[in-house]
Write an enzyme that holds these catalytic residues in place. Structure first.
Site, short mmCIF file in Angstrom:
data_model
loop_
_atom_site.label_atom_id
_atom_site.label_comp_id
_atom_site.label_asym_id
_atom_site.label_seq_id
_atom_site.Cartn_x
_atom_site.Cartn_y
_atom_site.Cartn_z
N ASP A 131 5.66 -5.12 -3.38
CA ASP A 131 4.33 -4.65 -3.82
C ASP A 131 4.30 -3.12 -3.86
O ASP A 131 3.32 -2.50 -3.46
CB ASP A 131 3.25 -5.21 -2.89
N ARG A 135 -0.91 2.71 -5.22
CA ARG A 135 -2.00 2.35 -4.30
C ARG A 135 -1.47 2.01 -2.90
O ARG A 135 -2.22 2.03 -1.92
CB ARG A 135 -2.83 1.18 -4.85
N ASN A 136 -0.18 1.67 -2.82
CA ASN A 136 0.43 1.33 -1.53
C ASN A 136 1.33 2.43 -0.97
O ASN A 136 2.16 2.19 -0.10
CB ASN A 136 1.21 0.02 -1.64
N ASP A 149 1.87 -0.81 3.43
CA ASP A 149 1.52 -2.16 3.01
C ASP A 149 2.73 -3.08 2.90
O ASP A 149 3.18 -3.41 1.80
CB ASP A 149 0.76 -2.12 1.68
P1 ATP Z 1 -4.40 -5.38 1.37
O1 ATP Z 1 -3.22 -5.54 0.47
O2 ATP Z 1 -4.17 -5.80 2.77
O3 ATP Z 1 -5.69 -5.87 0.81
P2 ATP Z 1 -4.83 -2.80 0.38
O4 ATP Z 1 -3.56 -2.46 -0.30
O5 ATP Z 1 -5.99 -3.19 -0.48
O6 ATP Z 1 -4.58 -3.82 1.53
P3 ATP Z 1 -5.16 -1.30 2.73
O7 ATP Z 1 -3.77 -1.09 3.10
O8 ATP Z 1 -5.97 -2.28 3.47
O9 ATP Z 1 -5.25 -1.55 1.18
O10 ATP Z 1 -5.91 0.07 2.74
C1 ATP Z 1 -7.06 0.28 1.98
C2 ATP Z 1 -7.25 1.78 1.84
O11 ATP Z 1 -7.47 2.34 3.13
C3 ATP Z 1 -6.02 2.51 1.31
O12 ATP Z 1 -6.00 2.55 -0.09
C4 ATP Z 1 -6.18 3.89 1.90
O13 ATP Z 1 -7.01 4.67 1.11
C5 ATP Z 1 -6.83 3.58 3.24
N1 ATP Z 1 -5.81 3.51 4.31
C6 ATP Z 1 -5.04 2.47 4.65
N2 ATP Z 1 -4.20 2.78 5.65
C7 ATP Z 1 -4.42 4.08 5.94
C8 ATP Z 1 -3.84 5.03 6.86
N3 ATP Z 1 -2.85 4.67 7.69
N4 ATP Z 1 -4.32 6.28 6.86
C9 ATP Z 1 -5.29 6.64 6.01
N5 ATP Z 1 -5.86 5.82 5.13
C10 ATP Z 1 -5.45 4.55 5.07
#
Ligand code: ATP
Length: 268
Positions: A131, A135-136, A149
């Site tokens: 993935d 965005r990740n 992620d």
């Molecule tokens: P999932 O695939 O589990 O739904 P996601 O890819 O939608 O997750 P998350 O990893 O849950 O996204 O994170 C969502 C948002 O939160 C990220 O796009 C980022 O902006 C912010 N974020 C996530 N982790 C961090 C971090 N360690 N530090 C700062 N911001 C973070």
């Protein structure tokens, strides 16, 4: 297992701050754990907690400057996942909100190289991310890009969940035959390069997912982003070779990007 190895953290040592993001399975908050600034992802649902424990178990074994570091987990009203705080958020947003006037091509190459090194490390561990996308990738306070992620990361290449695949980032053989490998990560990395050099545009603009699948299978590939170094576009095209065996590995890609970094700064 986690408690024995020191990955189980203490809820009383955690201070929660404001929400900074929203994921599919829960919200992400700013926080502080024993004086260190952290990010806290709170997984709501028990059903999914199991798979996230699996994700964090993968993460405990990974340490690299270009992978978002896991500090540990807290089992409290659902799972809390504590990672290093990446103050500049995800790379896609970072590039879109700042744009060409703020971020120069040397900085773009830095991001490309950061991600490549993180992926080279995963490759060396025989882990497939599945993935990889802007965005990740998250950006630290000192503007280092790190891969995040690991939800879909698998040691082997089976057990796909086809409906959820991010079509525009997924290699043709993964879409068709559900074959995932480091070389399918390399395909996604090519798309990520395109995202970087367009300052965070949506890949295959104006094309539907169905169209993308069909056209890419027939050999269609995206054009070079505006003012992208030709050598970088050549790398994208290598990442998008139909035959996975013809795509370079991440070590090769890193070498090429390092060369481009040296030549690019000479040209300026
Ligand atoms: P999932 O695939 O589990 O739904 P996601 O890819 O939608 O997750 P998350 O990893 O849950 O996204 O994170 C969502 C948002 O939160 C990220 O796009 C980022 O902006 C912010 N974020 C996530 N982790 C961090 C971090 N360690 N530090 C700062 N911001 C973070």
């Amino acid at each position: 297992e986690l408690s024995k190895t020191g990955w189980l953290l203490d809820i009383t040592k955690l201070t929660l701050g404001e929400q900074i993001g929203e994921g599919e399975f829960g919200a992400v908050y700013r926080g502080e754990y024993m004086g260190q600034k952290v990010a806290v992802k709170i997984i709501k649902c028990d059903v999914t907690a199991q798979s996230f424990l699996q994700e964090t178990t993968v993460m405990t074994k990974l340490q690299h400057k270009n992978l978002v570091r896991l500090l540990g987990v807290i089992l409290h009203k659902g799972l809390h996942i504590i990672t290093e705080l990446m103050t500049k958020g995800n790379l896609g947003n970072f590039l879109r909100t700042r744009g060409r006037s703020v971020i120069n091509s040397v900085q773009l190459l830095h991001f490309a190289l950061n991600v490549c090194e993180g992926m080279e490390y995963l490759e060396s561990k025989k882990l497939v991310h599945r993935d990889l996308a802007a965005r990740n990738v998250l950006v630290s306070d000192d503007s280092v890009a790190k891969v995040s992620d690991f939800g879909l990361t698998k040691v082997d290449s089976k057990e796909p969940d086809k409906a959820k695949l991010p079509v525009k980032w997924t290699a043709p053989e993964s879409l068709k035959k559900e074959k995932f490998s480091t070389k399918s990560d390399v395909w996604s990395y090519g798309i990520l390069l395109w995202e970087i050099f367009t300052y965070g545009r949506q890949p295959y603009p104006k094309m539907s997912l169905k169209e993308v699948k069909e056209k890419v299978e027939e050999g269609y590939r995206m054009e070079s982003p505006e003012s992208c170094p030709p050598n970088v576009y050549s790398l994208m095209r290598l990442c998008w070779e139909q035959d996975p065996r013809r795509r370079p590995g991440f070590s090769k890609l890193r070498e090429k990007l390092e060369q481009e970094m040296i030549q690019g700064t000479d040209r300026d």
